[in-house]
Scaffold this active site. Sequence first.
Site, PDB file in Angstrom:
ATOM      1  N   GLY A  46     136.715 169.071  -0.371  1.00  0.00           N
ATOM      2  CA  GLY A  46     136.395 167.645  -0.227  1.00  0.00           C
ATOM      3  C   GLY A  46     137.520 166.699  -0.565  1.00  0.00           C
ATOM      4  O   GLY A  46     137.571 165.585  -0.052  1.00  0.00           O
ATOM      5  N   ASP A 107     129.730 164.196  -9.799  1.00  0.00           N
ATOM      6  CA  ASP A 107     128.277 164.162  -9.630  1.00  0.00           C
ATOM      7  C   ASP A 107     127.649 164.672 -10.931  1.00  0.00           C
ATOM      8  O   ASP A 107     127.611 163.961 -11.921  1.00  0.00           O
ATOM      9  CB  ASP A 107     127.955 165.016  -8.398  1.00  0.00           C
ATOM     10  CG  ASP A 107     126.516 164.934  -7.943  1.00  0.00           C
ATOM     11  OD1 ASP A 107     125.913 163.868  -8.060  1.00  0.00           O
ATOM     12  OD2 ASP A 107     125.997 165.955  -7.459  1.00  0.00           O
ATOM     13  N   GLY A 109     128.923 166.835 -12.934  1.00  0.00           N
ATOM     14  CA  GLY A 109     129.992 167.069 -13.905  1.00  0.00           C
ATOM     15  C   GLY A 109     130.357 168.543 -14.047  1.00  0.00           C
ATOM     16  O   GLY A 109     131.373 168.871 -14.662  1.00  0.00           O
ATOM     17  N   LYS A 135     129.401 159.146  -9.365  1.00  0.00           N
ATOM     18  CA  LYS A 135     127.970 158.809  -9.388  1.00  0.00           C
ATOM     19  C   LYS A 135     127.466 159.070 -10.808  1.00  0.00           C
ATOM     20  O   LYS A 135     126.878 160.122 -11.072  1.00  0.00           O
ATOM     21  CB  LYS A 135     127.198 159.700  -8.403  1.00  0.00           C
ATOM     22  CG  LYS A 135     127.556 159.497  -6.951  1.00  0.00           C
ATOM     23  CD  LYS A 135     126.555 160.163  -6.013  1.00  0.00           C
ATOM     24  CE  LYS A 135     126.831 161.633  -5.830  1.00  0.00           C
ATOM     25  NZ  LYS A 135     126.077 162.221  -4.680  1.00  0.00           N
ATOM     26  N   ASP A 163     131.642 166.279   2.936  1.00  0.00           N
ATOM     27  CA  ASP A 163     130.808 166.836   3.991  1.00  0.00           C
ATOM     28  C   ASP A 163     129.336 166.870   3.619  1.00  0.00           C
ATOM     29  O   ASP A 163     128.967 166.792   2.443  1.00  0.00           O
ATOM     30  CB  ASP A 163     131.234 168.274   4.266  1.00  0.00           C
ATOM     31  CG  ASP A 163     130.797 169.220   3.140  1.00  0.00           C
ATOM     32  OD1 ASP A 163     131.112 168.923   1.971  1.00  0.00           O
ATOM     33  OD2 ASP A 163     130.123 170.224   3.417  1.00  0.00           O
TER      34      ASP A 163
HETATM   35  P1  IMP Z   1     129.481 168.177  -9.582  1.00  0.00           P
HETATM   36  O1  IMP Z   1     129.969 169.527  -9.964  1.00  0.00           O
HETATM   37  O2  IMP Z   1     127.978 168.116  -9.521  1.00  0.00           O
HETATM   38  O3  IMP Z   1     130.066 167.034 -10.369  1.00  0.00           O
HETATM   39  O4  IMP Z   1     129.838 167.968  -8.072  1.00  0.00           O
HETATM   40  C1  IMP Z   1     131.042 167.720  -7.644  1.00  0.00           C
HETATM   41  C2  IMP Z   1     131.248 168.291  -6.252  1.00  0.00           C
HETATM   42  O5  IMP Z   1     130.048 168.320  -5.480  1.00  0.00           O
HETATM   43  C3  IMP Z   1     132.179 167.369  -5.549  1.00  0.00           C
HETATM   44  O6  IMP Z   1     133.511 167.785  -5.727  1.00  0.00           O
HETATM   45  C4  IMP Z   1     131.715 167.479  -4.120  1.00  0.00           C
HETATM   46  O7  IMP Z   1     132.393 168.532  -3.477  1.00  0.00           O
HETATM   47  C5  IMP Z   1     130.252 167.794  -4.192  1.00  0.00           C
HETATM   48  N1  IMP Z   1     129.446 166.553  -4.038  1.00  0.00           N
HETATM   49  C6  IMP Z   1     128.782 165.894  -5.012  1.00  0.00           C
HETATM   50  N2  IMP Z   1     128.162 164.807  -4.539  1.00  0.00           N
HETATM   51  C7  IMP Z   1     128.463 164.775  -3.226  1.00  0.00           C
HETATM   52  C8  IMP Z   1     128.131 163.855  -2.169  1.00  0.00           C
HETATM   53  O8  IMP Z   1     127.444 162.831  -2.337  1.00  0.00           O
HETATM   54  N3  IMP Z   1     128.638 164.156  -0.934  1.00  0.00           N
HETATM   55  C9  IMP Z   1     129.412 165.242  -0.696  1.00  0.00           C
HETATM   56  N4  IMP Z   1     129.746 166.111  -1.648  1.00  0.00           N
HETATM   57  C10 IMP Z   1     129.275 165.890  -2.904  1.00  0.00           C
HETATM   58 MG    MG Z   2     134.500 168.750  -4.407  1.00  0.00          MG
END
Ligand code: IMP
Ligand code: MG
Length: 180
Positions: A46, A107, A109, A135, A163
């Site tokens: 991403g 998101d 974390g 977020k 994506d």
């Molecule tokens: P975390 O581990 O939950 O903080 O998520 C982080 C990863 O989830 C990011 O690097 C993204 O690749 C994916 N992600 C989280 N939210 C979104 C979103 O709204 N759209 C697309 N990818 C997301």
């Molecule tokens: Mg990512």
Amino acid sequence: MAAMPSDGLTLLIPEDELRAGVATLAREIDRDYTTTGVVIVSVLKGATIFTADLLRVLQAEVHRLEFVRAGSYGGGTESSGDVRLAGTLDPRHVNGQHVLIVDDIADTGYTCVAVKNYINGLGPASLRYCTLLDKPERREVEVQYDYVGFTIPNHFVVGYGMDFDERYRGLPAVYYFPDA
Ligand code: IMP
Ligand code: MG
């Protein structure tokens, strides 16, 4: 030119705002790495487009660009919390270096925790985390993001590298699904 969204996507951050936000981040990063330079570790997939744009406006010396791959979504819009890392770094490229992780969106974390733990184990001189989007409402673990481009509401977003089930990465702006 990437296809424009036709399936109910709504514009969240237009291209000019992204460009300005990336430039602001670059100035903050430059300030912290002017004397040392920096090794950048970009989180696939991403963060590819954000990383490419950031690199081109950074003035601090980038000694090296490396990639790790992190994933926990597997097609849905909810993180499973179980972050899989792939693509190992050569410890010599990280050990004793000032390392900056570059990611697309914060998101829950869990990705931040996993990538930081992995790289910390390789003995960097310092380690910071940069995310284009955040977020904060979604956070499940307490983690520190050192550089944040945009704080956004709790929407699932796509475009500018991000994506949904591998689609929409090529959109030049950030969009969201209004009812997701
Ligand atoms: P975390 O581990 O939950 O903080 O998520 C982080 C990863 O989830 C990011 O690097 C993204 O690749 C994916 N992600 C989280 N939210 C979104 C979103 O709204 N759209 C697309 N990818 C997301
Ligand atoms: Mg990512």
